[in-house]
Design an enzyme around this catalytic site. Structure first.
Site, short mmCIF file in Angstrom:
data_model
loop_
_atom_site.label_atom_id
_atom_site.label_comp_id
_atom_site.label_asym_id
_atom_site.label_seq_id
_atom_site.Cartn_x
_atom_site.Cartn_y
_atom_site.Cartn_z
N SER A 46 0.84 -1.20 0.00
CA SER A 46 0.00 0.00 0.00
C SER A 46 0.87 1.25 0.00
O SER A 46 0.40 2.35 -0.30
CB SER A 46 -0.94 0.01 1.21
OG SER A 46 -0.22 -0.24 2.40
N ASP A 84 5.90 -6.55 2.58
CA ASP A 84 5.12 -7.12 1.48
C ASP A 84 6.00 -7.45 0.29
O ASP A 84 6.88 -6.67 -0.07
CB ASP A 84 4.08 -6.08 1.01
CG ASP A 84 2.67 -6.53 1.27
OD1 ASP A 84 2.42 -7.75 1.36
OD2 ASP A 84 1.80 -5.65 1.39
N LYS A 114 5.38 -10.94 3.39
CA LYS A 114 3.97 -11.28 3.18
C LYS A 114 3.73 -11.48 1.69
O LYS A 114 4.25 -10.70 0.87
CB LYS A 114 3.05 -10.19 3.72
CG LYS A 114 1.56 -10.45 3.43
CD LYS A 114 0.64 -9.60 4.29
CE LYS A 114 0.42 -8.21 3.79
NZ LYS A 114 -0.14 -8.12 2.42
N GLU A 116 0.54 -12.53 -1.22
CA GLU A 116 -0.89 -12.70 -1.42
C GLU A 116 -1.19 -14.01 -2.15
O GLU A 116 -0.42 -14.44 -3.01
CB GLU A 116 -1.45 -11.52 -2.25
CG GLU A 116 -1.37 -10.20 -1.50
CD GLU A 116 -1.98 -9.04 -2.28
OE1 GLU A 116 -2.62 -9.25 -3.33
OE2 GLU A 116 -1.81 -7.89 -1.82
N GLU A 183 -8.56 -10.43 4.39
CA GLU A 183 -9.02 -9.09 3.99
C GLU A 183 -10.37 -9.16 3.29
O GLU A 183 -10.57 -9.98 2.38
CB GLU A 183 -7.98 -8.42 3.07
CG GLU A 183 -8.45 -7.04 2.60
CD GLU A 183 -7.35 -6.15 2.02
OE1 GLU A 183 -6.17 -6.53 2.06
OE2 GLU A 183 -7.72 -5.06 1.53
O1 KIV Z 1 -0.40 -3.40 1.70
C1 KIV Z 1 -1.00 -3.37 2.79
O2 KIV Z 1 -1.04 -2.34 3.47
C2 KIV Z 1 -1.66 -4.59 3.22
C3 KIV Z 1 -2.50 -4.57 4.46
C4 KIV Z 1 -3.49 -3.51 4.54
C5 KIV Z 1 -3.01 -5.90 4.83
O3 KIV Z 1 -1.50 -5.58 2.60
#
Ligand code: KIV
Length: 266
Positions: A46, A84, A114, A116, A183
């Site tokens: 994000s 991420d 993380k 997806e 989510e």
């Molecule tokens: O990219 C992000 O901020 C996210 C979260 C909101 C779970 O993946």
């Protein structure tokens, strides 16, 4: 404050303690959130939208994610830093996924990554955890799938879709993930998934029964300049208003010759 590790996060679920998570993208915010006691800082992709103004999370690059992750890692003393994996960094091949996860740890100083995807991402989760890099899964409304989903839509509605999400959650756990973000799914389904897993679930738009919750920090601090925020956001402060007021006062002081005063002059 004690350094938070992956086993600490697992223990929080075992002991029934909720896990608060916030995103962070830079040094100062990470420092503030860390000293406030947040156990997990997520350097979300994000960042691409919040920090760079991209229209979705797809354009952010590995180099940009490494920059944000390293800045956050420098700002924390206690929190676990999860980074991420950006779109395209783990979907092309397992070896690319492993190389890019290692870059986030080596160059970004992340302690976990993380990725997806559920059943489809299980091989990647397994391959990265096999390198001793802890992985947080992310299922349900996965923002990197925006073009397939046709927008940010609640997932897991109806029998088939909810069964698919149960399978996704199980696949991510079986592949070795230490936690999974749920989510944009119905609260009742999130409750069922949370009860069925031994790893913690971290909800965002997934109801109160998850083991933890995550929000984008700019949303919860009222820094987001978009007029429409997702339903799941709770605003805990109005920093946009505070910044506008402070900037307005500064502009007035400068234009009217009140700043700098004697105290700010040599
Ligand atoms: O990219 C992000 O901020 C996210 C979260 C909101 C779970 O993946």
């Amino acid at each position: 404050m004690k350094k938070i590790t992956v086993p600490d996060i697992l223990k929080m679920k075992e002991e029934g303690r909720k896990i608060p998570v916030l995103t962070a993208y830079g040094f100062q915010m990470a420092r503030i959130l860390d000293s406030a006691g947040i156990p997990v800082l997520l350097v979300g992709d994000s960042a691409g939208m919040v920090e760079a103004g991209y229209e979705n999370t797809l354009p952010i690059t590995m180099d940009e994610m490494i920059y944000h992750t390293r800045s956050v890692a420098r700002g924390r003393t206690s929190a676990l830093v999860v980074a991420d994996m950006p779109f395209g960094s783990y979907q092309v091949s397992i070896s690319e996924a492993r190389k890019n996860a290692a870059r986030l740890v080596k160059e970004g100083r992340a302690e976990a990554v993380k990725a997806e995807g559920g059943v489809r991402a299980a091989d990647v989760v397994r391959a990265i955890t096999d390198m001793d890099i802890p992985v947080m899964g992310h299922i349900g409304l996965t923002p990197q799938s925006i073009h397939r989903m046709g927008g940010y839509r609640v997932q897991g509605k109806g029998k088939d879709a909810s069964e698919r999400l149960m399978d996704d959650a199980q696949a991510v756990q079986d592949a070795g993930a230490f936690a999974v973000v749920l989510e944009g799914i119905p609260a009742a389904l999130a409750k069922e998934i949370t009860a069925s897993l031994s790893i913690p679930t971290i909800g965002i738009g997934a109801g109160v029964e998850c083991d933890g919750q995550v929000l984008v920090v700019d949303d919860m601090l009222g820094l987001n300049t978009d007029s429409r925020l997702p339903k799941y956001v709770k605003k805990y402060a109005d920093l946009k208003g505070a910044i506008e007021a402070a900037a307005g006062e500064y502009i007035k002081d400068v234009t009217e010759g009140r700043f700098p005063a004697k105290e700010q002059s040599y």
